[in-house]
Write an enzyme that holds these catalytic residues in place. Structure first.
Site, PDB file in Angstrom:
ATOM      1  N   GLN A   1     -61.736   4.693  21.349  1.00  0.00           N
ATOM      2  CA  GLN A   1     -60.158   4.839  21.761  1.00  0.00           C
ATOM      3  C   GLN A   1     -59.514   5.879  20.816  1.00  0.00           C
ATOM      4  OE1 GLN A   1     -58.603   3.425  24.101  1.00  0.00           O
ATOM      5  NE2 GLN A   1     -56.718   4.450  23.722  1.00  0.00           N
ATOM      6  N   ASP A   2     -59.934   6.098  19.531  1.00  0.00           N
ATOM      7  CA  ASP A   2     -59.345   6.831  18.796  1.00  0.00           C
ATOM      8  C   ASP A   2     -59.761   8.487  19.045  1.00  0.00           C
ATOM      9  OD1 ASP A   2     -58.375   8.121  16.296  1.00  0.00           O
ATOM     10  OD2 ASP A   2     -60.128   8.377  15.451  1.00  0.00           O
ATOM     11  N   HIS A   3     -61.126   8.430  19.630  1.00  0.00           N
ATOM     12  CA  HIS A   3     -61.289   9.767  20.094  1.00  0.00           C
ATOM     13  C   HIS A   3     -60.806  10.083  21.242  1.00  0.00           C
ATOM     14  CE1 HIS A   3     -64.559  11.818  17.708  1.00  0.00           C
ATOM     15  NE2 HIS A   3     -64.975  10.365  17.604  1.00  0.00           N
TER      16      HIS A   3
ATOM     17  N   HIS B   1     -63.491   3.099  17.792  1.00  0.00           N
ATOM     18  CA  HIS B   1     -63.611   4.594  17.620  1.00  0.00           C
ATOM     19  C   HIS B   1     -63.702   5.640  18.807  1.00  0.00           C
ATOM     20  CE1 HIS B   1     -65.701   7.946  15.668  1.00  0.00           C
ATOM     21  NE2 HIS B   1     -66.598   7.895  16.380  1.00  0.00           N
TER      22      HIS B   1
END
Length: 92
Positions: free
Chosen positions: A66-68, A64
């Site tokens: 890394q996604d942000h 999560h």
């Protein structure tokens, strides 16, 4: 956390540019860029640990985050372009 902060600051920068407040837009995009740097520091620390043989457990929170970070980077880059468009567009 820093990835989300970067995106939020970039949104504020676009809104300021839309309102014609380019000083505020520049200040918010600078804050967004600094948040990306901070997020990169955390990412680099984990990558360094993994490269040195330390076990770095991957959790849904890590994915999560890394996604942000990646979304924040893309959003800040796009915000910079949008702000420049507002600078050159004639006021209507």
């Amino acid at each position: 956390m820093y990835g989300g902060e970067a995106k939020s600051s970039a949104v504020e920068a676009i809104q300021a540019a839309k309102a014609g407040d380019f000083d505020k837009a520049d200040e918010r995009i600078k804050a967004a860029s600094q948040a990306i740097v901070e997020a990169h520091h955390g990412q680099t620390d984990l990558l360094t640990k993994a490269a040195n043989g330390e076990e770095v457990p991957v959790s849904i929170y890590m994915v999560h985050a890394q996604d942000h970070l990646m979304t924040g980077i893309a959003f800040v880059d796009l915000a910079k372009e949008i702000i420049e468009l507002y600078r050159v567009m004639p006021k209507q």
